[in-house]
Motif scaffolding. Structure first.
Motif, short mmCIF file in Angstrom:
data_model
loop_
_atom_site.label_atom_id
_atom_site.label_comp_id
_atom_site.label_asym_id
_atom_site.label_seq_id
_atom_site.Cartn_x
_atom_site.Cartn_y
_atom_site.Cartn_z
N ASP A 1 4.16 4.95 16.92
CA ASP A 1 4.43 6.17 17.44
C ASP A 1 2.94 6.90 17.26
O ASP A 1 2.44 7.03 16.00
CB ASP A 1 5.19 6.88 16.52
N PRO A 2 2.26 7.39 18.21
CA PRO A 2 0.93 7.98 18.12
C PRO A 2 0.73 9.25 17.53
O PRO A 2 -0.35 9.69 17.15
CB PRO A 2 0.42 8.00 19.58
N ARG A 3 1.88 9.88 17.31
CA ARG A 3 1.95 11.13 16.56
C ARG A 3 1.47 11.00 15.19
O ARG A 3 1.48 12.04 14.50
CB ARG A 3 3.18 11.82 16.64
N PHE A 4 2.10 9.81 14.67
CA PHE A 4 1.62 9.50 13.44
C PHE A 4 0.41 9.08 13.02
O PHE A 4 0.06 7.77 13.93
CB PHE A 4 2.84 8.54 12.57
N VAL A 5 -0.29 9.43 12.29
CA VAL A 5 -1.87 8.88 12.11
C VAL A 5 -2.08 8.39 10.64
O VAL A 5 -3.18 8.07 10.46
CB VAL A 5 -2.71 10.14 12.35
N ALA A 6 -1.36 8.55 9.73
CA ALA A 6 -1.54 8.13 8.30
C ALA A 6 -0.50 7.95 7.50
O ALA A 6 0.82 8.18 8.08
CB ALA A 6 -2.26 9.33 7.65
N ILE A 7 -0.40 7.29 6.50
CA ILE A 7 0.55 6.82 5.54
C ILE A 7 0.27 7.06 4.15
O ILE A 7 -0.80 6.62 3.81
CB ILE A 7 0.98 5.50 5.69
N LYS A 8 1.14 7.68 3.45
CA LYS A 8 1.07 7.75 2.17
C LYS A 8 1.50 6.51 1.52
O LYS A 8 2.72 6.35 1.60
CB LYS A 8 1.82 8.98 1.54
N GLU A 9 0.92 5.34 1.10
CA GLU A 9 1.45 4.14 0.77
C GLU A 9 1.76 4.04 -0.77
O GLU A 9 0.91 3.83 -1.82
CB GLU A 9 0.33 3.06 1.15
N GLY A 10 3.13 4.27 -1.00
CA GLY A 10 3.35 4.59 -2.36
C GLY A 10 4.41 3.49 -2.85
O GLY A 10 5.34 3.66 -3.53
N CYS A 11 4.31 2.15 -2.22
CA CYS A 11 5.08 1.31 -2.47
C CYS A 11 5.18 0.68 -4.07
O CYS A 11 6.11 0.23 -4.65
CB CYS A 11 5.04 0.04 -1.75
N TRP A 12 4.12 1.01 -4.80
CA TRP A 12 3.95 1.03 -5.92
C TRP A 12 4.03 -0.49 -6.43
O TRP A 12 4.41 -0.85 -7.85
CB TRP A 12 5.01 1.74 -6.92
N GLU A 13 3.56 -1.68 -5.69
CA GLU A 13 3.60 -2.77 -5.98
C GLU A 13 2.50 -3.62 -5.03
O GLU A 13 2.55 -3.33 -4.09
CB GLU A 13 4.88 -3.43 -5.37
N VAL A 14 1.41 -4.26 -5.70
CA VAL A 14 0.26 -4.53 -5.07
C VAL A 14 0.22 -5.63 -4.01
O VAL A 14 -0.24 -5.42 -3.01
CB VAL A 14 -0.76 -5.25 -6.19
N ALA A 15 1.52 -6.66 -4.11
CA ALA A 15 1.48 -7.32 -2.99
C ALA A 15 2.10 -6.76 -1.60
O ALA A 15 1.71 -6.93 -0.68
CB ALA A 15 2.37 -8.57 -3.21
N THR A 16 3.14 -5.79 -2.00
CA THR A 16 3.62 -5.10 -1.08
C THR A 16 2.39 -4.11 -0.24
O THR A 16 2.37 -4.07 0.87
CB THR A 16 4.96 -4.51 -1.35
N TYR A 17 1.83 -3.63 -1.03
CA TYR A 17 0.63 -2.75 -0.65
C TYR A 17 -0.27 -3.55 0.34
O TYR A 17 -0.58 -2.90 1.47
CB TYR A 17 -0.02 -2.15 -1.86
N GLU A 18 -0.60 -4.71 0.00
CA GLU A 18 -1.78 -5.47 0.62
C GLU A 18 -1.07 -5.83 2.25
O GLU A 18 -1.49 -5.90 3.08
CB GLU A 18 -2.28 -6.50 -0.08
N ARG A 19 0.14 -6.20 1.99
CA ARG A 19 0.81 -6.85 3.15
C ARG A 19 0.90 -5.62 4.14
O ARG A 19 1.00 -5.55 5.35
CB ARG A 19 2.34 -7.12 2.64
N ASN A 20 1.57 -4.32 3.58
CA ASN A 20 1.48 -3.25 4.57
C ASN A 20 0.41 -2.84 5.05
O ASN A 20 0.13 -2.48 6.31
CB ASN A 20 2.24 -2.11 3.80
N LEU A 21 -0.71 -2.87 4.25
CA LEU A 21 -2.13 -2.35 4.89
C LEU A 21 -2.40 -3.40 6.01
O LEU A 21 -3.08 -2.97 6.75
CB LEU A 21 -3.09 -2.59 3.55
N ARG A 22 -2.32 -4.80 5.57
CA ARG A 22 -2.82 -5.59 6.64
C ARG A 22 -2.10 -5.32 7.91
O ARG A 22 -2.57 -5.82 9.01
CB ARG A 22 -2.76 -6.97 6.34
N LEU A 23 -0.87 -5.17 7.76
CA LEU A 23 0.07 -5.15 9.04
C LEU A 23 -0.30 -3.79 9.91
O LEU A 23 -0.60 -4.04 11.11
CB LEU A 23 1.51 -4.78 8.64
N ILE A 24 -0.58 -2.69 9.07
CA ILE A 24 -0.97 -1.45 9.79
C ILE A 24 -2.18 -1.71 10.61
O ILE A 24 -2.76 -1.11 11.62
CB ILE A 24 -1.09 -0.17 8.71
#
Length: 226
Positions: free
Chosen positions: A75-98
């Motif tokens: 959705d182009p209206r969303f431009v950022a994310i507060k990435e609060g997964c609090w788990e390093v592997a999930t953080y990197e997975r989400n970062l790479r996907l985004i």
């Protein structure tokens, strides 16, 4: 619908952007289309840039799956994310996907205990409550990471880590708000650290741990008798 009304009111009051949190009830269960509809209604009630929130992996079903995150990021209206997964592997997975889906999308690391790791993996900054207590140390960590000065970054992390543990991790859990307010009172920034029931006030063991951690962070000086 309530969130959409609040979002519209905040925008009318002058907010330049809005962070969309998931309802706490989603921790039990939810349908993906329910999540999309929640965000769609807030989008429809506003015109400002919007930010997603990635909940901690320990928050039950509140954490978005990769397939759902992909739909939200599209959705182009969303431009950022507060990435609060609090788990390093999930953080990197989400970062790479985004980054694969939208290289322009702003990812803000929000794990107070692993800011150093998120900066090393990749982050456009942070949105953390820890910065309300020791903003100078958080900024020094960020500046060192941006400069590639990992020795200084590690030193800042060593100052921050005990405080993050004392606020967010030490048992009993779910006491961050109480402990953050206690820290602000210890630092002279609040005159009262009272919290709403049913949370009990900070207890002596918590207060001692917070005082020690604030000293390690360099935010609280030793008293003459201490």
């Amino acid at each position: 619908m309530e969130a959409a009304r609040e979002a519209a009111a905040l925008e009318q009051a002058g907010a330049d952007g809005l962070l969309v949190f998931p309802p706490n009830s989603w921790a039990l269960s939810h349908a993906d289309d329910c999540v999309i509809e929640h965000h769609r209604r807030i989008r429809g009630a506003t015109a400002s840039p919007l930010m997603l929130y990635a909940a901690p992996v320990g928050a039950g079903a509140m954490a978005y799956t990769p397939s759902l995150l992909e739909r939200l990021v599209a959705d182009p209206r969303f431009v950022a994310i507060k990435e609060g997964c609090w788990e390093v592997a999930t953080y990197e997975r989400n970062l790479r996907l985004i980054r694969k889906l939208r290289p322009d999308f702003v990812v803000l690391g929000s794990g107070d205990e692993h800011l150093l790791t998120s900066y090393l993996v990749g982050s456009a900054g942070s949105q953390v409550s820890l910065a309300s207590v020791v903003p100078e140390v958080v900024v020094s960590l960020w500046n060192a990471a941006e400069a590639g000065d990992w020795t200084s970054a590690r030193a800042a992390h060593e100052r921050l880590y005990p405080l993050a543990v004392a606020i967010y991790r030490d048992a009993p859990r779910g006491r961050a708000t109480v402990r953050l307010k206690a820290c602000l009172k210890l630092l002279g920034r609040l005159s009262c650290d009272a919290v709403r029931p049913p949370q009990p006030p900070v207890i002596p063991n918590e207060l001692r741990a917070l005082e020690q951690a604030l000293r390690i962070a360099g935010a609280l000086q030793e008293t003459k008798n201490g």
